[in-house]
Design a protein around this motif. Structure first.
Motif, short mmCIF file in Angstrom:
data_model
loop_
_atom_site.label_atom_id
_atom_site.label_comp_id
_atom_site.label_asym_id
_atom_site.label_seq_id
_atom_site.Cartn_x
_atom_site.Cartn_y
_atom_site.Cartn_z
N LEU A 61 0.90 -1.15 0.11
CA LEU A 61 0.02 -0.04 -0.09
C LEU A 61 0.79 1.21 -0.15
CD1 LEU A 61 -2.98 -0.78 2.27
CD2 LEU A 61 -3.07 -0.38 -0.14
N PRO A 62 1.87 1.28 0.85
CA PRO A 62 2.62 2.77 0.97
C PRO A 62 3.25 2.92 -0.71
CG PRO A 62 3.39 1.40 2.85
CD PRO A 62 2.23 0.53 1.82
N VAL A 63 3.71 1.78 -1.49
CA VAL A 63 4.38 2.05 -2.74
C VAL A 63 3.00 2.39 -3.77
CG1 VAL A 63 5.15 0.80 -4.64
CG2 VAL A 63 6.17 0.69 -2.51
N GLN A 64 1.71 1.78 -3.46
CA GLN A 64 0.70 2.23 -4.15
C GLN A 64 0.43 3.71 -3.93
OE1 GLN A 64 -0.46 -0.40 -6.14
NE2 GLN A 64 -2.05 0.73 -6.96
N TRP A 65 0.34 4.17 -2.87
CA TRP A 65 -0.14 5.52 -2.32
C TRP A 65 1.12 6.40 -3.17
CZ3 TRP A 65 -0.77 3.88 3.08
CH2 TRP A 65 -1.98 3.36 3.33
N LEU A 66 2.27 5.93 -3.29
CA LEU A 66 3.38 6.95 -3.80
C LEU A 66 3.41 6.94 -5.18
CD1 LEU A 66 6.61 6.13 -1.45
CD2 LEU A 66 5.33 8.27 -1.75
N LEU A 67 3.02 5.92 -5.98
CA LEU A 67 3.12 5.97 -7.41
C LEU A 67 2.57 7.10 -8.14
CD1 LEU A 67 2.43 1.94 -8.22
CD2 LEU A 67 4.53 3.51 -8.31
N PRO A 68 1.35 7.40 -7.74
CA PRO A 68 0.86 8.99 -8.39
C PRO A 68 1.59 9.97 -8.13
CG PRO A 68 -1.06 7.52 -7.29
CD PRO A 68 0.45 7.25 -6.74
N LEU A 69 2.29 10.01 -7.01
CA LEU A 69 3.20 11.31 -6.66
C LEU A 69 4.45 11.23 -7.43
CD1 LEU A 69 2.48 11.45 -2.73
CD2 LEU A 69 1.28 12.55 -4.75
N ILE A 70 5.22 10.30 -7.52
CA ILE A 70 6.41 10.11 -7.97
C ILE A 70 6.67 9.14 -9.06
CG2 ILE A 70 7.63 11.11 -5.83
CD1 ILE A 70 8.44 8.12 -5.18
N GLY A 71 5.73 8.26 -9.41
CA GLY A 71 5.86 7.25 -10.37
C GLY A 71 6.86 6.08 -9.90
N TRP A 72 6.85 5.13 -10.50
CA TRP A 72 7.69 4.10 -10.14
C TRP A 72 9.11 4.28 -10.72
CZ3 TRP A 72 10.74 1.50 -13.69
CH2 TRP A 72 10.33 1.64 -15.38
N ARG A 73 9.61 4.92 -11.35
CA ARG A 73 10.96 5.48 -11.48
C ARG A 73 11.58 6.32 -10.68
NH1 ARG A 73 12.56 4.00 -16.67
NH2 ARG A 73 10.72 3.52 -18.21
N GLY A 74 10.68 7.31 -10.13
CA GLY A 74 11.12 8.05 -8.94
C GLY A 74 11.13 7.22 -7.72
N LEU A 75 10.41 6.38 -7.50
CA LEU A 75 10.42 5.38 -6.47
C LEU A 75 11.81 4.72 -6.27
CD1 LEU A 75 9.07 3.78 -4.15
CD2 LEU A 75 8.49 1.99 -5.90
N PHE A 76 12.56 4.16 -7.39
CA PHE A 76 13.65 3.76 -7.39
C PHE A 76 14.76 4.65 -7.17
CE2 PHE A 76 11.35 0.11 -8.94
CZ PHE A 76 11.93 -1.09 -8.61
N TRP A 77 14.56 5.99 -7.37
CA TRP A 77 15.63 6.90 -7.24
C TRP A 77 15.68 7.07 -5.71
CZ3 TRP A 77 19.45 8.41 -9.54
CH2 TRP A 77 19.62 8.23 -11.34
N VAL A 78 14.11 7.20 -5.21
CA VAL A 78 14.25 7.32 -3.55
C VAL A 78 15.12 5.99 -2.84
CG1 VAL A 78 12.79 7.34 -1.60
CG2 VAL A 78 12.38 8.71 -3.55
N LEU A 79 14.76 4.97 -3.19
CA LEU A 79 15.31 3.41 -2.90
C LEU A 79 16.68 3.72 -2.85
CD1 LEU A 79 12.82 1.08 -4.22
CD2 LEU A 79 13.10 1.86 -1.49
N ALA A 80 17.24 4.24 -3.86
CA ALA A 80 18.81 4.30 -4.18
C ALA A 80 19.42 5.06 -3.05
CB ALA A 80 19.18 4.78 -5.74
N GLY A 81 18.68 6.24 -2.68
CA GLY A 81 19.11 7.00 -1.63
C GLY A 81 19.21 6.48 -0.36
N ALA A 82 18.07 5.72 0.06
CA ALA A 82 17.65 4.81 1.21
C ALA A 82 18.91 3.98 1.38
CB ALA A 82 16.45 4.21 1.15
N LEU A 83 19.19 3.24 0.41
CA LEU A 83 20.34 2.40 0.43
C LEU A 83 21.80 2.87 0.66
CD1 LEU A 83 19.29 -0.07 -2.36
CD2 LEU A 83 19.26 -0.54 0.14
#
Length: 419
Positions: free
Chosen positions: A160-182
């Motif tokens: 659900l958190p990913v599903q909520w984020l998708l309209p805001l940043i898209g799945w490509r933006g999601l992976f950039w966020v994950l790169a920073g988290a790692l």
């Protein structure tokens, strides 16, 4: 146990807690990346026009990369220690997430997904090796269950958190966020985990007494994997890890989502809520294991006995879901996944079956078996579904037929475990 220069009792509680938390932070994002494909499957299928086999290959590429590194990873953990190895691998995962965000083709996404798998492949083995070196056996059991609980929390976050984020940043933006988290996770391990000098000393070969005439074979400190793969405890768990634990991750991280959409007829947002429920159930299960396992061990219930009683529950849950077909809801798959958590007990049992200097190799060798099973089952289920569809089966029957093949493998691997 022999072969360790680290006194687990000498470690302060503060250091032990920060060691756990820093590794758990990294494993949280590793698990999120592992499970996010199930949530993103409808987006990938719509945008790229993927078949079931393509979707299985894209998700399975993560586990292919993961499995590819396990044997060299085990040697590196024993030689260089979990701290340095974990940091190096996490930086590879950062590059993989960035490549996934930039990829424009199915081939590019698949390559980047495999690179992510390589990068996070130390995220569980490194802490388990550190636990083996620095925690007492009972604390190892509890810490293993709780770090797996952290992974379940990451799987929850992938729904659900990913599903909520998708309209805001898209799945490509999601992976950039994950790169920073790692990248932050790598920094946390560098700051909070003690240096690997003690662990490397523990991994160094120790003088071994010569066997007496008539005595059984001894486990020699050779640098390879021959002793590990020949060990009876390891051999007993191989099919179990490949099919039972591999099947759990294959369903949890991918095929539960398509089942809920294509078989149960749910919309993607409803399927995401179902995946959320599945992963919350897993979170609670691993939390409970962390409390219960030390007590069960103290009362004479070792891992093999618990697995012998628990594995049939997973088989029964799988068969029941197949009988229900389109009526099988997220909660039926939650029961299946929770019943499979018995398989997690194999990892600390294998670690304790070997001297500390071989712990990294033993755990990584078993992890290779598990994630080879995940890759084979994720891709294999997709190929089987497509094959049944080409043969004229409807969608529900194709899914049931593919999962029935997995159920047969479950039964055979359980019989091997008992034998």
């Amino acid at each position: 146990m022999t072969g360790t220069a680290v006194d687990p009792a000498a470690m302060s509680a503060r250091v032990a807690v920060w060691l756990f938390l820093s590794f758990a932070f990294a494993y949280f994002f590793s698990a999120l990346l592992r499970g996010v494909t199930a949530t993103l499957a409808p987006s990938f299928s719509a945008e790229l026009g993927l078949s079931a086999g393509d979707l299985g290959l894209l998700s399975g590429a993560f586990f292919f990369g993961f499995a590819l590194t396990q044997l060299p990873l085990g040697s590196a953990l024993d030689r260089y220690g979990p701290r340095r190895v974990s940091i190096a691998f996490l930086l590879v995962a950062v590059l993989g997430c960035a490549a996934f965000g930039l990829a424009r083709s199915f081939a590019g996404l698949t390559f980047a997904r495999a690179l992510i798998g390589i990068g996070v492949s130390a995220s569980l083995m490194a802490p388990l090796t550190a636990f083996r070196h620095r925690y007492t056996p009972v604390v190892q059991m509890r810490a293993t269950s709780w770090i797996l609980m952290t992974g379940s929390l990451g799987m929850v976050a992938s729904t659900l958190p990913v599903q909520w984020l998708l309209p805001l940043i898209g799945w490509r933006g999601l992976f950039w966020v994950l790169a920073g988290a790692l990248a932050i996770a790598a920094l946390a391990i560098a700051r909070c985990v003690p240096r690997d000098a003690a662990a490397a000393e523990a991994a160094a070969p120790q003088p071994q007494p010569q066997p007496q005439r008539g005595a059984g074979p001894m486990l020699r400190p050779a640098p390879g994997y021959r002793e590990i793969f020949r060990h009876p405890t390891f051999q007993r768990f191989v099919p179990f890890g490949f099919f039972h634990y591999g099947g759990l991750i294959a369903v949890q991280s991918l095929w539960a989502g398509p089942w809920l959409v294509e078989v149960s007829g749910l919309q993607p947002d409803a399927a995401a809520r179902g995946l959320f429920g599945i992963n919350v159930s897993m979170l609670v299960a691993f939390m409970a294991w962390g409390v219960v396992v030390p007590r069960l061990y103290a009362r004479g219930w070792p891992a093999p006995s618990l697995l012998a009683w628990g594995a049939p529950l997973a088989i029964a849950a799988l068969v029941f879901a197949l009988l229900l077909g389109s009526a099988a809801s997220a909660w039926h798959w939650a029961v299946f996944c929770v019943a499979n958590t018995f398989g997690a007990l194999a990892q600390p049992a294998i670690g304790l079956a070997f001297a500390a200097r071989l712990a990294g190799r033993a755990l990584s060798a078993y992890n290779l078996i598990v994630f080879a099973g995940v890759f084979a089952l994720q891709w294999g289920l997709g190929v089987a579904i497509d094959a049944f569809r080409r043969a004229g089966w409807d969608t529900v029957s194709a899914y049931r037929g593919a999962f029935a093949l997995m159920a047969v493998c479950y039964v055979l691997s359980y019989l091997w475990f008992l034998w």
